[in-house]
Design an enzyme around this catalytic site. Structure first.
Site, PDB file in Angstrom:
ATOM      1  N   ARG A 137      37.213  35.259  44.746  1.00  0.00           N
ATOM      2  CA  ARG A 137      37.372  34.323  46.092  1.00  0.00           C
ATOM      3  C   ARG A 137      38.147  34.968  47.296  1.00  0.00           C
ATOM      4  O   ARG A 137      37.539  34.822  48.416  1.00  0.00           O
ATOM      5  CB  ARG A 137      38.268  33.361  45.744  1.00  0.00           C
ATOM      6  CG  ARG A 137      39.615  33.336  45.292  1.00  0.00           C
ATOM      7  CD  ARG A 137      40.419  32.311  44.579  1.00  0.00           C
ATOM      8  NE  ARG A 137      40.065  32.314  42.932  1.00  0.00           N
ATOM      9  CZ  ARG A 137      40.351  31.520  42.192  1.00  0.00           C
ATOM     10  NH1 ARG A 137      41.091  30.392  42.643  1.00  0.00           N
ATOM     11  NH2 ARG A 137      40.195  31.827  41.121  1.00  0.00           N
ATOM     12  N   LYS A 190      44.686  42.449  33.576  1.00  0.00           N
ATOM     13  CA  LYS A 190      44.239  41.797  32.479  1.00  0.00           C
ATOM     14  C   LYS A 190      44.415  42.540  31.245  1.00  0.00           C
ATOM     15  O   LYS A 190      44.788  43.673  31.113  1.00  0.00           O
ATOM     16  CB  LYS A 190      42.477  41.995  32.591  1.00  0.00           C
ATOM     17  CG  LYS A 190      41.854  41.208  33.667  1.00  0.00           C
ATOM     18  CD  LYS A 190      40.395  41.298  33.810  1.00  0.00           C
ATOM     19  CE  LYS A 190      39.916  40.611  34.920  1.00  0.00           C
ATOM     20  NZ  LYS A 190      39.838  39.114  34.623  1.00  0.00           N
TER      21      LYS A 190
END
Ligand code: BES
Ligand code: MN
Ligand code: ZN
Length: 516
Positions: free
Chosen positions: A374, A300
């Protein structure tokens, strides 16, 4: 090997001692506001229309003071407060008027009032305080709802997080005795509504505390310890923790791919609360527990990366909801599943392009290691099947795209079951913790196609929250399922940075209704 380099012991004590005190003593009682002896009498006064019975009685006892204040306009904004010390004609030490622009406030107007009321009831130096809400009434909310919301606001206002400050904030003292005015017939119902509010606050504050803890302390191991500590508090709750080795044996290849880059061991936390009959199907709550999300190899950008300590707020909400459920002794079976990992880059980390096999047997091409939520949830959702659940709700800070879509006001809701979706939406509406439903259409699901595996872990351009949910939906075909994307609602940024405790109140409302 447990080398948590922290200042205190490995389990920091819970911070909510002040909440414990309030809990003992928030009771409904019939009293006469004019003769009541208390340090403070807090009265909600509608500022429009004819004064209600409480305002009238106080006004004539204090020689018209209240009419004069209402005339002055000082209370004209919803939630404005005004304090009269040693009010002549009353026995209370002070009279606090809280202005309500409407005698029938909307939900959001009432929540604002509840925050102001909570501030007044927890003012430093008070030993006893009493509250009159009698002059307001809403057509679709009864007194018990008002009582729950106020008690919850009081409990939430007692939250402090100063354990890492050398100089402590002034502890906010709670008065040892809080009373809510009610007529004696309604007393029992109001008392249990007050207890519900305080139980909610306890769950919410636990979720906030876990969220606010720094990621060098709140690791997967730490979450597992807190879950075990919670299980010690009630015989009906048990905690089990699976190690990486056990996850390996089970075949949780997707979950384990996320933890590959970190030194901190992953934990799979299983909480089983048996409040219901032996063979009644449980509600399963699954919380994303990424204790820090650096993005992994798909690193990130640096700005605000600290906020990725909040990437375990789904897990925190499961612990919070179960905390409230225990306190309310809900006669219901609940399972909490928390896949807890840290997502870090390293030479051992999973690469973009890697293909892994999930617990379900489906293979996943990992195109972006930052779409890790996920990857851990899918294995937990497959694990949930063994409980033959009546419903599974997963909670996750899953996508930045959800913040773009809904901002910070509503959580994203996705479901393969319309009835479950409607129930959750209504619970959110009724508990000041709203969600908004988004679709799971097949066209979105198609975005997950991979040339090399059963699916990719990202859906490409557009509808990032929906494709993430479609990914999860591929693992939840065998039970009614809903997914709450809390990326925008779990914490506040900026000057008021801090975890919100959402969506604990939505979840607890759902659990309460699942009993009936
Ligand atoms: N934890 C983040 C989602 C997130 C980001 C929540 C910002 C709140 C604020 C999640 O693991 C993530 O990184 N998602 C990616 C998915 C993308 C790579 C498809 C995202 O949202 O950018
Ligand atoms: Mn991520
Ligand atoms: Zn994440």
């Amino acid at each position: 090997m447990l080398t948590l380099n922290m200042c205190a012991g490995s389990i920091l004590p819970s911070q909510n001692e002040s909440l414990e005190r309030a809990l003992m003593e928030f009771k409904a009682r019939a009293f006469d506001p004019v003769t009541l002896k208390a340090d403070s009498l807090v009265v909600v006064v509608p500022t429009k229309g004819t004064p209600g019975p409480v305002a009238k009685a106080l006004d004539s006892a204090c020689g018209g003071a209240i009419s004069a204040i209402l005339k002055s306009g000082e209370l004209a904004r919803n939630g404005n407060c005004l304090t009269l010390y040693a009010p002549v004609g009353l026995n209370a030490g002070r009279l606090v008027l809280v202005g309500a622009t409407e005698a029938a406030p909307t939900d959001s107007q009432f929540h604002k009032l509840a925050l102001r009321i909570a501030g007044q009831l927890t003012t430093p130096g008070l030993k006893s305080a009493a509250l009159c809400l009698d002059d307001i009434a809403t057509p679709d909310r009864d007194q018990t709802w008002h009582a729950t919301q106020v008690a919850r606001a009081v409990g939430e206002s007692l939250y402090i997080f100063d354990r890492f400050k050398s100089k402590k904030d002034d502890k906010k003292p709670a008065p040892s005795k809080l009373t809510l005015h009610s007529d004696s017939k309604a007393g029992k119902a109001i008392n249990s509504a007050l207890s519900k509010g305080l139980a909610l606050a306890r769950g919410i504050n636990l979720a906030r505390e876990l969220g606010d803890l720094p990621p060098n302390i709140c690791t997967p191991t730490y979450l597992a310890e807190r879950a075990q500590e919670l299980a010690k508090s009630d015989t009906r709750l048990t905690a089990k923790v699976l190690s990486e080795k056990q996850m390996q044996t089970l075949g949780m290849g997707s979950l384990l791919s996320v933890t590959a880059g970190t030194e901190t061991p992953a934990q799979f936390i299983i909480l089983e609360y048996k409040g219901g009959t032996k063979d009644s199907a449980p509600v399963v709550l699954v919380g994303k527990g990424v204790t820090f999300d650096s993005g992994g190899i798909s690193l990130k950008p640096g700005a605000s990366m600290d906020e990725m300590k909040y990437d375990m707020c789904g897990a925190a909400s499961v612990l919070g909801a179960i905390t409230s459920a225990i306190e309310l002794q809900l006669p219901l079976n609940i399972v909490g599943l928390i896949p807890a990992v840290e997502n870090m880059p390293s030479g051992h980390a999973t690469r973009p392009g890697d293909i892994v096999t999930s617990l379900s047997g489906q293979t996943i091409e990992i195109l972006n290691t930052d779409a890790e939520g996920r990857l851990i949830l899918c294995d937990a959702l497959t694990y949930a099947e063994r409980y033959k659940p009546r419903a599974v709700v997963n909670i996750a800070t899953l996508t930045g795209a959800c913040v773009v879509a809904l901002g910070h006001h509503a959580s994203g809701l996705f479901s393969n079951n319309d009835e479950l979706a409607e129930q959750l939406l209504s619970c959110g509406q009724d508990s000041n913790d709203r969600a908004w439903r988004l679709p799971l259409w097949d066209e979105y699901d198609q975005q997950l196609k991979s040339p090399f595996a059963d699916m990719a872990n990202i859906g490409g351009k557009g509808a990032g929250s929906i494709t993430a949910a479609c990914f999860l939906a591929r693992f939840t075909k065998n039970y009614p399922w809903a997914h709450l994307d809390i990326a925008g609602t779990a914490w506040n940024s900026g000057a008021q940075k801090g975890a919100t405790g959402r969506p604990v109140s939505l979840l607890v409302e759902y659990l309460c209704r699942a009993v009936a």
